[in-house]
Design a protein around this motif. Structure first.
Motif, PDB file in Angstrom:
ATOM      1  N   PRO A 407      39.283  -9.285   7.576  1.00  0.00           N
ATOM      2  CA  PRO A 407      38.244 -10.312   7.443  1.00  0.00           C
ATOM      3  C   PRO A 407      37.225  -9.973   6.369  1.00  0.00           C
ATOM      4  CG  PRO A 407      37.946  -9.079   9.480  1.00  0.00           C
ATOM      5  CD  PRO A 407      39.268  -8.689   8.931  1.00  0.00           C
ATOM      6  N   GLY A 408      37.019  -8.666   6.106  1.00  0.00           N
ATOM      7  CA  GLY A 408      36.118  -8.284   5.024  1.00  0.00           C
ATOM      8  C   GLY A 408      36.619  -8.789   3.686  1.00  0.00           C
ATOM      9  N   ILE A 409      37.910  -8.611   3.451  1.00  0.00           N
ATOM     10  CA  ILE A 409      38.513  -9.096   2.204  1.00  0.00           C
ATOM     11  C   ILE A 409      38.446 -10.614   2.132  1.00  0.00           C
ATOM     12  CG2 ILE A 409      40.740  -9.330   1.018  1.00  0.00           C
ATOM     13  CD1 ILE A 409      41.343  -6.446   1.995  1.00  0.00           C
ATOM     14  N   MET A 410      38.706 -11.286   3.242  1.00  0.00           N
ATOM     15  CA  MET A 410      38.646 -12.755   3.255  1.00  0.00           C
ATOM     16  C   MET A 410      37.226 -13.259   3.007  1.00  0.00           C
ATOM     17  SD  MET A 410      41.216 -13.550   6.435  1.00  0.00           S
ATOM     18  CE  MET A 410      40.967 -15.312   6.330  1.00  0.00           C
ATOM     19  N   ALA A 411      36.224 -12.492   3.447  1.00  0.00           N
ATOM     20  CA  ALA A 411      34.828 -12.903   3.262  1.00  0.00           C
ATOM     21  C   ALA A 411      34.411 -12.869   1.794  1.00  0.00           C
ATOM     22  CB  ALA A 411      33.903 -12.015   4.084  1.00  0.00           C
ATOM     23  N   ALA A 412      35.211 -12.216   0.944  1.00  0.00           N
ATOM     24  CA  ALA A 412      34.899 -12.188  -0.489  1.00  0.00           C
ATOM     25  C   ALA A 412      34.987 -13.578  -1.109  1.00  0.00           C
ATOM     26  CB  ALA A 412      35.852 -11.227  -1.207  1.00  0.00           C
ATOM     27  N   ARG A 413      35.539 -14.546  -0.387  1.00  0.00           N
ATOM     28  CA  ARG A 413      35.613 -15.915  -0.900  1.00  0.00           C
ATOM     29  C   ARG A 413      34.234 -16.514  -1.160  1.00  0.00           C
ATOM     30  NH1 ARG A 413      39.956 -18.464   3.425  1.00  0.00           N
ATOM     31  NH2 ARG A 413      41.678 -17.035   2.986  1.00  0.00           N
ATOM     32  N   THR A 414      33.216 -15.966  -0.510  1.00  0.00           N
ATOM     33  CA  THR A 414      31.868 -16.506  -0.677  1.00  0.00           C
ATOM     34  C   THR A 414      31.246 -16.107  -2.008  1.00  0.00           C
ATOM     35  OG1 THR A 414      30.836 -14.591   0.386  1.00  0.00           O
ATOM     36  CG2 THR A 414      31.503 -16.402   1.816  1.00  0.00           C
ATOM     37  N   ILE A 415      31.876 -15.203  -2.740  1.00  0.00           N
ATOM     38  CA  ILE A 415      31.335 -14.726  -4.019  1.00  0.00           C
ATOM     39  C   ILE A 415      31.769 -15.674  -5.130  1.00  0.00           C
ATOM     40  CG2 ILE A 415      31.313 -12.796  -5.653  1.00  0.00           C
ATOM     41  CD1 ILE A 415      31.899 -10.962  -3.252  1.00  0.00           C
ATOM     42  N   GLU A 416      30.815 -16.139  -5.920  1.00  0.00           N
ATOM     43  CA  GLU A 416      31.071 -17.188  -6.902  1.00  0.00           C
ATOM     44  C   GLU A 416      31.903 -16.715  -8.088  1.00  0.00           C
ATOM     45  OE1 GLU A 416      28.094 -16.454  -5.724  1.00  0.00           O
ATOM     46  OE2 GLU A 416      27.369 -18.224  -4.643  1.00  0.00           O
ATOM     47  N   GLN A 417      31.568 -15.549  -8.655  1.00  0.00           N
ATOM     48  CA  GLN A 417      32.216 -15.105  -9.883  1.00  0.00           C
ATOM     49  C   GLN A 417      33.592 -14.508  -9.597  1.00  0.00           C
ATOM     50  OE1 GLN A 417      28.948 -14.452  -9.165  1.00  0.00           O
ATOM     51  NE2 GLN A 417      28.360 -16.114 -10.534  1.00  0.00           N
ATOM     52  N   PRO A 418      34.634 -14.950 -10.319  1.00  0.00           N
ATOM     53  CA  PRO A 418      35.996 -14.440 -10.079  1.00  0.00           C
ATOM     54  C   PRO A 418      36.098 -12.929 -10.225  1.00  0.00           C
ATOM     55  CG  PRO A 418      36.071 -16.404 -11.459  1.00  0.00           C
ATOM     56  CD  PRO A 418      34.627 -16.034 -11.319  1.00  0.00           C
ATOM     57  N   LYS A 419      35.399 -12.363 -11.227  1.00  0.00           N
ATOM     58  CA  LYS A 419      35.481 -10.918 -11.439  1.00  0.00           C
ATOM     59  C   LYS A 419      34.901 -10.161 -10.254  1.00  0.00           C
ATOM     60  CE  LYS A 419      32.438  -8.309 -12.894  1.00  0.00           C
ATOM     61  NZ  LYS A 419      31.328  -7.575 -13.526  1.00  0.00           N
ATOM     62  N   GLU A 420      33.724 -10.574  -9.806  1.00  0.00           N
ATOM     63  CA  GLU A 420      33.086  -9.889  -8.685  1.00  0.00           C
ATOM     64  C   GLU A 420      33.869 -10.096  -7.396  1.00  0.00           C
ATOM     65  OE1 GLU A 420      29.093 -11.301  -8.643  1.00  0.00           O
ATOM     66  OE2 GLU A 420      28.484 -10.067 -10.344  1.00  0.00           O
ATOM     67  N   ARG A 421      34.466 -11.287  -7.251  1.00  0.00           N
ATOM     68  CA  ARG A 421      35.281 -11.547  -6.060  1.00  0.00           C
ATOM     69  C   ARG A 421      36.497 -10.622  -6.035  1.00  0.00           C
ATOM     70  NH1 ARG A 421      35.170 -16.744  -6.358  1.00  0.00           N
ATOM     71  NH2 ARG A 421      37.070 -17.060  -7.538  1.00  0.00           N
ATOM     72  N   LEU A 422      37.182 -10.471  -7.174  1.00  0.00           N
ATOM     73  CA  LEU A 422      38.361  -9.598  -7.233  1.00  0.00           C
ATOM     74  C   LEU A 422      37.976  -8.143  -7.016  1.00  0.00           C
ATOM     75  CD1 LEU A 422      41.350  -9.132  -7.744  1.00  0.00           C
ATOM     76  CD2 LEU A 422      40.881  -9.134 -10.209  1.00  0.00           C
ATOM     77  N   LEU A 423      36.886  -7.714  -7.632  1.00  0.00           N
ATOM     78  CA  LEU A 423      36.422  -6.341  -7.422  1.00  0.00           C
ATOM     79  C   LEU A 423      36.150  -6.069  -5.949  1.00  0.00           C
ATOM     80  CD1 LEU A 423      33.930  -5.513 -10.339  1.00  0.00           C
ATOM     81  CD2 LEU A 423      36.036  -4.297  -9.761  1.00  0.00           C
ATOM     82  N   THR A 424      35.517  -7.012  -5.294  1.00  0.00           N
ATOM     83  CA  THR A 424      35.208  -6.849  -3.870  1.00  0.00           C
ATOM     84  C   THR A 424      36.478  -6.760  -3.042  1.00  0.00           C
ATOM     85  OG1 THR A 424      33.175  -8.114  -4.206  1.00  0.00           O
ATOM     86  CG2 THR A 424      33.897  -7.804  -1.945  1.00  0.00           C
ATOM     87  N   VAL A 425      37.469  -7.588  -3.361  1.00  0.00           N
ATOM     88  CA  VAL A 425      38.758  -7.549  -2.660  1.00  0.00           C
ATOM     89  C   VAL A 425      39.415  -6.181  -2.819  1.00  0.00           C
ATOM     90  CG1 VAL A 425      41.126  -8.439  -2.726  1.00  0.00           C
ATOM     91  CG2 VAL A 425      39.199 -10.024  -2.721  1.00  0.00           C
ATOM     92  N   LEU A 426      39.357  -5.630  -4.030  1.00  0.00           N
ATOM     93  CA  LEU A 426      40.020  -4.353  -4.300  1.00  0.00           C
ATOM     94  C   LEU A 426      39.294  -3.172  -3.659  1.00  0.00           C
ATOM     95  CD1 LEU A 426      40.927  -4.782  -8.093  1.00  0.00           C
ATOM     96  CD2 LEU A 426      42.450  -5.005  -6.124  1.00  0.00           C
ATOM     97  N   LEU A 427      37.970  -3.286  -3.501  1.00  0.00           N
ATOM     98  CA  LEU A 427      37.186  -2.144  -3.054  1.00  0.00           C
ATOM     99  C   LEU A 427      36.858  -2.157  -1.561  1.00  0.00           C
ATOM    100  CD1 LEU A 427      34.726  -1.954  -6.079  1.00  0.00           C
ATOM    101  CD2 LEU A 427      36.712  -0.510  -5.639  1.00  0.00           C
ATOM    102  N   THR A 428      36.926  -3.318  -0.926  1.00  0.00           N
ATOM    103  CA  THR A 428      36.611  -3.395   0.505  1.00  0.00           C
ATOM    104  C   THR A 428      37.487  -2.488   1.372  1.00  0.00           C
ATOM    105  OG1 THR A 428      35.698  -5.630   0.313  1.00  0.00           O
ATOM    106  CG2 THR A 428      36.477  -4.964   2.485  1.00  0.00           C
ATOM    107  N   PRO A 429      38.786  -2.263   1.031  1.00  0.00           N
ATOM    108  CA  PRO A 429      39.587  -1.345   1.858  1.00  0.00           C
ATOM    109  C   PRO A 429      39.057   0.083   1.900  1.00  0.00           C
ATOM    110  CG  PRO A 429      41.027  -2.737   0.544  1.00  0.00           C
ATOM    111  CD  PRO A 429      39.635  -2.993   0.054  1.00  0.00           C
ATOM    112  N   LEU A 430      38.144   0.443   0.994  1.00  0.00           N
ATOM    113  CA  LEU A 430      37.550   1.777   1.033  1.00  0.00           C
ATOM    114  C   LEU A 430      36.502   1.898   2.136  1.00  0.00           C
ATOM    115  CD1 LEU A 430      37.103   2.389  -2.799  1.00  0.00           C
ATOM    116  CD2 LEU A 430      38.925   3.245  -1.323  1.00  0.00           C
ATOM    117  N   MET A 431      36.087   0.762   2.686  1.00  0.00           N
ATOM    118  CA  MET A 431      35.137   0.799   3.796  1.00  0.00           C
ATOM    119  C   MET A 431      35.858   1.277   5.058  1.00  0.00           C
ATOM    120  SD  MET A 431      32.392  -0.106   2.298  1.00  0.00           S
ATOM    121  CE  MET A 431      33.102   0.632   0.813  1.00  0.00           C
TER     122      MET A 431
END
Length: 669
Positions: A407-431
């Motif tokens: 759900p953390g990765i899915m919540a990245a949908r709320t981020i407007e910028q594609p670059k920041e959204r992709l970065l968040t998707v890639l980095l959330t598994p480190l949490m």
């Protein structure tokens, strides 16, 4: 009857949904917590209620907000409940205007009246209703007050198609509307054409794509360009979108002047006083870290561990004895007895003993969310995240990732910028997710009994720090920088309701329990079978089983990290299915559901240093299979999915190597 529930973020929309339908959806205190529309049956009248994501307008700045405009463009519904925050009336009514222009019957739920009054804001709902031309019902979404009256209004809503607010947008906009309407006049467009034209002139890309089903873009674009050119030439506004916003604001201001009174000289409210401290430039991050440390102290030292010890004693004692006696009573074969006791009970039970700690952690996180603090933490972290190519909104998916990375990765949908959204998707598994918490609890109980909170706290902080460093590297090397946008709602502080806390905690924790009965159950059976069979036949010595052979393949690779044993290799491989299975595998390998006994056995194979190295590796190495699927779904690319697996494995190996050899150097080993 189908009713759409629409409103700004943080207006209490999902709480209202829960009261109107009797169901429960996750409630948080930040923008976009409802990532996709949720459907529930209304309790008091016949019909469905659709809870749409919180948005400030119908313009789709993010994937989350695109759900709303796509709903209006493509779905059928009869009426709208627009929940409005009484303390932020001007901003909320910007969305209300666009809903009125759509033409479907609307009823307003005027929420947070108490918050508004504490700020010296008094709203006459009758005058507001008269001026807007629609019902306005004062409600308190948190406790359900006014919800009955709101539901009853749905049964008698008047047809509002002739109640367009008729905002004077000016000749340039009206001519543009007329031209767009002319282009689609002969087409089978099932939507209000004036509203559709306004959305197109407002720059809404989804509305424009909708019209281009019938009108060639070469015919539509000149109309839009002409309006934009005339706006710039004949007005002081830089774009048609800005003109529309200002005209709506003027219209809203007139309504507010007649329906709202503000008392000057009100005392500064508690929210503002607390915010001066917790969002302070220098104190904000230390306060957040202090909250995290307190959270782990409560989880491991004060409440969680004693409860886990009690459950552990029950599972390894009375429950195991009852199961053994039951199997003997029904005449179960030795194979079935071994499968159940050494496989299922040891595997599933070994994970379930950590449920109390996980639920205590989730209770603490739910308290921070419902109190209003978590949005402040995102605001504080924005100053740090901005320097590494992200913004504060990326912090929210990461916090959700503490519960579960999916759900953390899915919540990245709320981020407007594609670059920041992709970065968040890639980095959330480190949490560090709750599944890893069961592994931490097993090892810190064995090797760091007096410092459990500090060790676990260090792992969570390490995940965040590694994510920040990699965000900086990835944003500079792999992805082109784009301008950042960070808008987040700061709700007033509230004392969380006990029922709300329990619901939120259960919503987070039930997935862990569910996996114990499905994924971990199946994995435990498979792992036990691999330990029971080997090239030499059945009931082989564990060191000659298929599980030992598979784990042995990785011994040369893991040896430099301090845990070069086949048991560690086997556990890490099965951890790809679900991180909890690492604990199940350990329980099956050492034939015990008793976590205390298992911790004693582990002390013969690990040292405190190699144990910490193992935990660092578990924190960072490849995500579980469900998380990998989520990365693929959200990134839309196998390239980025494979990259997320490879980089995580490389970082895990490197840092574990540094921890192990750095520790040996410091300790003089």
């Amino acid at each position: 009857m189908i009713t759409a529930l629409v409103g700004n973020p943080n207006t209490g929309k999902t709480s209202l949904f829960n009261h109107l339908t009797g169901s429960y959806e996750y409630v948080g205190n930040w923008s976009g917590v409802t990532v996709e529309k949720k459907v529930g049956r209304l309790k008091e009248i016949k019909g469905d209620l659709i809870d749409l994501p919180g948005v400030y307008s119908l313009y789709p700045f993010s994937k989350d907000e695109s759900v709303v405009i796509q709903f209006f463009l493509n779905e059928k519904f009869e009426n709208i409940i627009n929940i409005v925050d009484a303390s932020q009336l001007e901003r909320n009514l910007q969305l209300t205007v666009q809903l009125l222009e759509f033409g479907s019957p609307v009823v307003i739920g005027l929420n947070m009246i108490d918050v508004a009054e504490r700020r010296g804001i008094h709203i006459d709902s009758n005058i507001l209703s008269q001026k807007l031309g629609l019902p306005v019902v004062p409600i308190t979404a948190r406790n359900g007050r006014g919800c009955h009256e709101l539901t009853q209004q749905l049964t008698s809503l008047p047809d509002q198609e002739d109640k367009d607010p008729n905002i004077p947008y000016g000749d340039v906009i009206e001519k543009g509307i007329a031209k767009i309407i002319e282009l689609i006049r002969d087409e089978d467009v099932q939507l209000p054409v004036r509203w559709l034209a306004l959305q197109v002139l407002d720059g809404n890309p989804d509305a424009r794509s909708y019209i281009e089903q019938w009108v060639d873009k070469d015919r539509l674009k000149p109309v839009i360009d002409s309006v934009e050119g005339e706006v710039k030439a004949t007005t002081s506004f830089p774009s048609a979108s800005r003109l529309l916003f200002e005209k709506r604001r003027i219209w809203i201001d007139q309504i507010i002047q007649e329906s709202m009174k503000t008392q000057e000289g009100q005392k500064k409210n508690w929210t503002e006083r607390i915010d001066k401290i917790v969002t302070n430039r220098w104190l904000g991050i230390p306060i957040f870290l202090a909250f995290m440390y307190l959270m782990f102290t409560v989880t491991f030292d004060w409440i969680g561990t004693p409860l886990s010890d009690w459950l552990d004693a029950f599972i390894s004692g009375p429950l195991s004895s009852w199961i053994d006696e039951g199997l003997k009573a029904v005449g179960a074969t030795s194979f079935i007895q071994a499968l159940v006791t050494d496989g299922i009970v040891a595997g599933v039970g070994g994970v379930l003993v950590f449920v109390p700690q996980i639920f205590v952690l989730f209770l603490f996180i739910s308290f921070l969310e419902d109190s209003g603090y978590m949005a402040r933490a995102a605001l504080v972290m924005d100053r740090v995240l901005e320097k590494v190519g992200l913004n504060g909104k990326a912090f929210i998916p990461m916090v959700i990732g503490f519960g579960c990375n999916v759900p953390g990765i899915m919540a990245a949908r709320t981020i407007e910028q594609p670059k920041e959204r992709l970065l968040t998707v890639l980095l959330t598994p480190l949490m560090s997710c709750s599944a890893r918490l069961s592994i931490y609890a097993l090892f810190v109980g064995a090797f760091f009994h007096k410092h459990q909170a500090i060790i676990v706290f260090s792992l969570y902080v390490m995940g965040i720090v590694v994510a920040l460093v990699l965000a900086k590297i990835f944003s500079k090397v792999l992805m082109k920088n784009q301008p950042s946008m960070f808008v987040i709602e700061l709700p007033p502080y509230r004392v969380p309701h006990a029922l709300t806390l329990w619901r939120s905690t259960w919503d987070k924790g039930k997935g862990f329990v569910r996996k114990a009965g499905t994924f971990i159950f199946g994995g435990s059976v498979a792992i036990w079978l691999l330990s029971y069979f080997g090239p030499g036949g059945i009931a082989v010595d564990l060191d000659h089983s298929f599980l030992a052979i598979i784990g042995g393949w990785f011994v040369p690779i893991l040896a430099p990290l301090g845990f070069g044993m086949w048991q560690a290799g086997a556990a890490l491989i099965t951890g790809f299915l679900a991180k909890e299975v690492v604990v199940s595998t350990m329980g099956i390998i050492y034939h015990t559901p008793d976590s205390t006994a298992l911790q004693g056995l582990l002390s013969h194979y690990f040292t405190p240093l190699s144990a910490y190295s193992f935990l660092v590796f578990v924190l960072l190495y490849i995500p579980c299979v469900a998380t990998v699927a989520a990365i693929r779904n959200e990134s839309g690319s196998w390239k980025w999915t494979v990259f997320s697996i490879v980089y995580a494995l490389a970082i895990a190996y490197l840092l574990s190597l540094i921890v192990y050899y750095g520790g040996k150097l410091i300790l003089g080993i």
